[in-house]
Design a protein around this motif. Structure first.
Motif, PDB file in Angstrom:
ATOM      1  N   LEU A   2       0.950  -1.368   0.076  1.00  0.00           N
ATOM      2  CA  LEU A   2       0.073  -0.107  -0.076  1.00  0.00           C
ATOM      3  C   LEU A   2       0.892   1.338   0.151  1.00  0.00           C
ATOM      4  N   VAL A   3       1.819   1.313   0.539  1.00  0.00           N
ATOM      5  CA  VAL A   3       2.717   2.422   0.983  1.00  0.00           C
ATOM      6  C   VAL A   3       3.460   2.418  -0.428  1.00  0.00           C
ATOM      7  N   THR A   4       3.830   1.694  -1.105  1.00  0.00           N
ATOM      8  CA  THR A   4       4.465   1.825  -2.469  1.00  0.00           C
ATOM      9  C   THR A   4       3.419   2.319  -3.466  1.00  0.00           C
ATOM     10  N   LEU A   5       2.026   1.686  -3.353  1.00  0.00           N
ATOM     11  CA  LEU A   5       0.855   2.330  -4.510  1.00  0.00           C
ATOM     12  C   LEU A   5       0.943   3.803  -4.106  1.00  0.00           C
ATOM     13  N   LEU A   6       0.548   4.154  -2.897  1.00  0.00           N
ATOM     14  CA  LEU A   6       0.282   5.649  -2.423  1.00  0.00           C
ATOM     15  C   LEU A   6       1.650   6.348  -2.581  1.00  0.00           C
ATOM     16  N   GLY A   7       2.757   5.716  -2.378  1.00  0.00           N
ATOM     17  CA  GLY A   7       4.044   6.357  -2.544  1.00  0.00           C
ATOM     18  C   GLY A   7       4.271   6.981  -4.130  1.00  0.00           C
ATOM     19  N   LEU A   8       3.733   6.254  -5.105  1.00  0.00           N
ATOM     20  CA  LEU A   8       3.882   6.482  -6.536  1.00  0.00           C
ATOM     21  C   LEU A   8       2.832   7.453  -6.871  1.00  0.00           C
ATOM     22  N   THR A   9       1.529   7.370  -6.269  1.00  0.00           N
ATOM     23  CA  THR A   9       0.590   8.560  -6.440  1.00  0.00           C
ATOM     24  C   THR A   9       0.880   9.814  -6.255  1.00  0.00           C
ATOM     25  N   HIS A  10       1.788   9.774  -4.687  1.00  0.00           N
ATOM     26  CA  HIS A  10       1.823  11.090  -4.127  1.00  0.00           C
ATOM     27  C   HIS A  10       3.164  11.586  -4.810  1.00  0.00           C
ATOM     28  N   SER A  11       4.334  10.940  -5.144  1.00  0.00           N
ATOM     29  CA  SER A  11       5.375  11.409  -5.768  1.00  0.00           C
ATOM     30  C   SER A  11       5.040  11.841  -7.122  1.00  0.00           C
ATOM     31  N   ASN A  12       4.276  11.502  -7.932  1.00  0.00           N
ATOM     32  CA  ASN A  12       3.934  11.698  -9.249  1.00  0.00           C
ATOM     33  C   ASN A  12       2.540  11.658  -9.535  1.00  0.00           C
ATOM     34  N   PRO A  13       1.982  13.105  -9.627  1.00  0.00           N
ATOM     35  CA  PRO A  13       0.639  13.334  -9.945  1.00  0.00           C
ATOM     36  C   PRO A  13       0.030  12.750 -11.105  1.00  0.00           C
ATOM     37  N   ALA A  14       1.062  12.217 -12.131  1.00  0.00           N
ATOM     38  CA  ALA A  14       0.577  11.765 -13.290  1.00  0.00           C
ATOM     39  C   ALA A  14       0.246  10.313 -13.407  1.00  0.00           C
ATOM     40  N   VAL A  15      -0.277   9.840 -12.055  1.00  0.00           N
ATOM     41  CA  VAL A  15      -0.776   8.547 -11.676  1.00  0.00           C
ATOM     42  C   VAL A  15      -2.138   8.598 -12.481  1.00  0.00           C
ATOM     43  N   ALA A  16      -2.526   7.693 -13.509  1.00  0.00           N
ATOM     44  CA  ALA A  16      -3.587   7.540 -14.166  1.00  0.00           C
ATOM     45  C   ALA A  16      -4.981   6.942 -13.177  1.00  0.00           C
ATOM     46  N   GLN A  17      -5.954   7.351 -13.346  1.00  0.00           N
ATOM     47  CA  GLN A  17      -7.070   6.786 -12.618  1.00  0.00           C
ATOM     48  C   GLN A  17      -8.238   6.223 -13.590  1.00  0.00           C
ATOM     49  N   ILE A  18      -8.364   5.200 -13.779  1.00  0.00           N
ATOM     50  CA  ILE A  18      -9.164   4.500 -14.757  1.00  0.00           C
ATOM     51  C   ILE A  18     -10.406   3.892 -14.260  1.00  0.00           C
ATOM     52  N   GLU A  19     -11.383   4.470 -14.871  1.00  0.00           N
ATOM     53  CA  GLU A  19     -12.907   4.116 -14.264  1.00  0.00           C
ATOM     54  C   GLU A  19     -13.437   2.719 -14.840  1.00  0.00           C
ATOM     55  N   GLY A  20     -13.813   2.036 -14.013  1.00  0.00           N
ATOM     56  CA  GLY A  20     -14.255   0.670 -14.571  1.00  0.00           C
ATOM     57  C   GLY A  20     -15.810   0.340 -13.495  1.00  0.00           C
ATOM     58  N   PHE A  21     -15.976  -1.061 -13.605  1.00  0.00           N
ATOM     59  CA  PHE A  21     -17.151  -1.451 -12.807  1.00  0.00           C
ATOM     60  C   PHE A  21     -16.681  -2.866 -12.309  1.00  0.00           C
ATOM     61  N   THR A  22     -17.452  -3.425 -11.201  1.00  0.00           N
ATOM     62  CA  THR A  22     -17.309  -4.516 -10.658  1.00  0.00           C
ATOM     63  C   THR A  22     -18.430  -5.414 -11.290  1.00  0.00           C
ATOM     64  N   GLU A  23     -17.880  -6.926 -11.083  1.00  0.00           N
ATOM     65  CA  GLU A  23     -18.718  -7.935 -11.629  1.00  0.00           C
ATOM     66  C   GLU A  23     -18.644  -9.075 -10.698  1.00  0.00           C
ATOM     67  N   PRO A  24     -19.460 -10.061 -10.714  1.00  0.00           N
ATOM     68  CA  PRO A  24     -19.320 -11.360 -10.071  1.00  0.00           C
ATOM     69  C   PRO A  24     -17.946 -12.165 -10.698  1.00  0.00           C
ATOM     70  N   HIS A  25     -17.168 -12.840  -9.892  1.00  0.00           N
ATOM     71  CA  HIS A  25     -16.294 -13.506 -10.149  1.00  0.00           C
ATOM     72  C   HIS A  25     -16.622 -14.600 -10.956  1.00  0.00           C
ATOM     73  N   ALA A  26     -17.655 -15.059 -10.724  1.00  0.00           N
ATOM     74  CA  ALA A  26     -18.334 -16.320 -11.610  1.00  0.00           C
ATOM     75  C   ALA A  26     -19.857 -16.090 -11.624  1.00  0.00           C
ATOM     76  N   THR A  27     -20.288 -16.365 -12.724  1.00  0.00           N
ATOM     77  CA  THR A  27     -21.923 -16.506 -12.814  1.00  0.00           C
ATOM     78  C   THR A  27     -22.228 -17.911 -13.473  1.00  0.00           C
ATOM     79  N   ILE A  28     -22.856 -18.752 -12.921  1.00  0.00           N
ATOM     80  CA  ILE A  28     -23.300 -20.136 -13.092  1.00  0.00           C
ATOM     81  C   ILE A  28     -24.715 -20.361 -13.272  1.00  0.00           C
ATOM     82  N   ASP A  29     -25.166 -20.551 -14.303  1.00  0.00           N
ATOM     83  CA  ASP A  29     -26.769 -21.165 -14.604  1.00  0.00           C
ATOM     84  C   ASP A  29     -26.748 -22.560 -14.219  1.00  0.00           C
TER      85      ASP A  29
END
Length: 330
Positions: A37-64
């Motif tokens: 977590l510190v590494t990930l947040l450190g990247l964001t803090h030290s470099n404002p160019a960290v990209a933020q990509i919007e997406g969506f969640t879904e079930p890991h599996a859907t079984i009929d």
């Protein structure tokens, strides 16, 4: 869903606050998650160019879940929204005829009358053959009588083997009927949640409508993103990434599950899937989320500069799926 890229520095880092981890977390799991977590947040803090990509969640599996045989639904043992475990019985089809057939097969499997009769017959002929052989050595029995007795003894022995084979076939027939009965019991193949029930007791299962219910696996949860090709170059399957949920303010550390080797020609983006821990269903499926993607190598500072910028992990952060998942709350 089109991807949007925004730039943001975490508020926890801008205002200088240093939230602390809950006291119940300890040991190597805390240190590993803090480093990620510190590494990930450190990247964001030290470099404002960290990209933020919007997406969506879904079930890991859907079984009929569908019935493998035609018939009438005898019982539905779960309701929509109910949590089920792997192997749990969910529904059954009518089994009256098969259960009667199983009882017949069980009786035949344990029957020993034919074997006992055949064994007694074979022993009788064997005794006669032994006596004729003794008489033959003394000249009191002809060769023809001896050969006839030998043939009768061989036939009796063959009948004994046939009786034993019939009993073995009955045992196999019993197992076959048991398997047929099991095919009329619908069990859960996963730990999941019942999303939809399509049939009620008494309804027929037909080849055109075999589905009985639908299950979803929500732990772990999958998040999908369309990442611009330059940013996707920094992602590798298995690597840890930070995913935020704007509506709830939560965030979680997930593991990259899949990075498509093909860029979509129309949007210039790469499909990426991330697996997130979702113990107790704290994250909903189908909601918006944001993936933090570090800039490509050489853009916005070196790794050593980023890793030197360490911050204390914020609350409401969960670790990637794994054996220590229960300790991954930082």
């Amino acid at each position: 869903m089109p991807s949007t890229i925004r730039r943001r520095v975490p508020n926890a880092l801008l205002d200088g606050s240093r939230p602390t981890a809950p006291s119940h977390i300890d040991g190597s799991a805390t240190r590993r998650m803090a480093i990620v977590l510190v590494t990930l947040l450190g990247l964001t803090h030290s470099n404002p160019a960290v990209a933020q990509i919007e997406g969506f969640t879904e079930p890991h599996a859907t079984i009929d879940l569908a019935a493998t045989e035609n018939g009438v639904v005898a019982s539905i043992l779960v309701k929509e929204g109910e949590t089920v475990s792997k192997g749990q019985l969910l529904a059954t089809l009518d089994t009256d005829v098969l259960e009667t057939t199983l009882e017949v097969a069980r009786a035949q499997m344990h029957s020993t009358g034919k074997i006992d009769a055949a064994q007694a017959d074979w022993r009788s002929w064997q005794s006669k053959l032994d006596k004729l052989r003794e008489l033959r050595t003394k000249g009191h029995a002809s060769q023809t009588e001896l050969e006839r007795a030998e043939a009768d003894c061989a036939i009796a022995k063959a009948r004994l083997e046939m009786a034993r084979e019939d009993q073995a076939i009955s045992a196999l027939d019993y197992k076959r009927i048991e398997a047929q009965l099991e095919r009329r019991r619908i069990r859960s193949p996963i730990d999941g949640i019942v999303l939809k029930v399509f049939k009620d007791a008494g309804e027929a299962i037909l080849p055109t409508s075999p589905n009985v219910l639908t299950l979803v696996e929500l732990d772990p949860l999958r998040a999908r993103f369309s990442v611009p090709t330059p940013q996707a170059a920094s992602l590798r399957p298995g690597s840890s990434v930070l995913v935020r949920f704007p509506e709830t303010g939560r965030q979680a550390i997930g593991a990259v599950e899949f990075v498509s080797p093909v860029t979509d020609a129309k949007s210039g983006t790469v499909p990426v899937a991330v697996v997130l821990p979702n113990e107790h269903g704290k994250y909903r499926s189908g909601v918006r989320c944001v993936l933090e993607v570090p800039p490509p190598a050489g853009a916005g500072g070196s790794t050593s500069e980023n890793s030197a910028n360490r911050a204390t992990a914020p609350q409401k952060t969960d670790g990637p799926p794994g054996p220590n998942r229960k300790d991954n709350h930082v």
